[in-house]
Design an enzyme around this catalytic site. Sequence first.
Site, PDB file in Angstrom:
ATOM      1  N   SER A  32      22.870  37.665  39.834  1.00  0.00           N
ATOM      2  CA  SER A  32      23.310  38.586  38.784  1.00  0.00           C
ATOM      3  C   SER A  32      24.322  37.958  37.830  1.00  0.00           C
ATOM      4  O   SER A  32      24.337  38.276  36.644  1.00  0.00           O
ATOM      5  CB  SER A  32      23.884  39.860  39.403  1.00  0.00           C
ATOM      6  OG  SER A  32      22.841  40.616  39.982  1.00  0.00           O
TER       7      SER A  32
ATOM      8  N   HIS B   8      34.430  39.502  45.732  1.00  0.00           N
ATOM      9  CA  HIS B   8      33.342  38.860  44.996  1.00  0.00           C
ATOM     10  C   HIS B   8      32.549  39.898  44.181  1.00  0.00           C
ATOM     11  O   HIS B   8      32.210  39.667  43.020  1.00  0.00           O
ATOM     12  CB  HIS B   8      32.424  38.129  45.988  1.00  0.00           C
ATOM     13  CG  HIS B   8      31.276  37.415  45.363  1.00  0.00           C
ATOM     14  ND1 HIS B   8      31.419  36.230  44.676  1.00  0.00           N
ATOM     15  CD2 HIS B   8      29.964  37.711  45.324  1.00  0.00           C
ATOM     16  CE1 HIS B   8      30.241  35.822  44.244  1.00  0.00           C
ATOM     17  NE2 HIS B   8      29.339  36.711  44.624  1.00  0.00           N
TER      18      HIS B   8
END
Length: 161
Positions: free
Chosen positions: A63, A95
């Site tokens: 992504s 993250h």
Amino acid sequence: MATKDLSQYDANSVPSAQNIRFGIVVAEWNQEITFALAEGAINTLKKHGATDENILVKYVPGSFELPLGAQYFAEMENVDAVIILGCVIQGETRHFDFICQGVTQGTIDLNLKYNKPFVFGVLTTENQQQALDRAGGKHGNKGDEAAITAIKMVALKTSFQ
């Protein structure tokens, strides 16, 4: 909190996609989810008149790479809109936050820089089941919603010309 079925919409409110060229950039990470999103988007575009020749699909590793892949469409292909499809699932570290923030800001920047629709079709879920529910499950398919948004945004831009 209730979530609507992302695949339910008034088909009569969607303009024709017959002469629109679409780029679709798909993250390979969480591909069970992202490939289902892509299938939904492609099927919806075709339902509204887009042809196979006017739907270009490219893949990026994850992504975080979506904005750059989308930028490549803007710079190297003659597309009217780019649909950005990915899935980020919350983990144990921050993250998730950094990836989601980067992809979101990258998409905003592309919309403004290139003056064309870059549609955010990235799932940001707490777990795998929530993602499955939004990639063809009980909440429909976010890919459908992204495709409708792309069609409508191209029509909006055209209405100003």
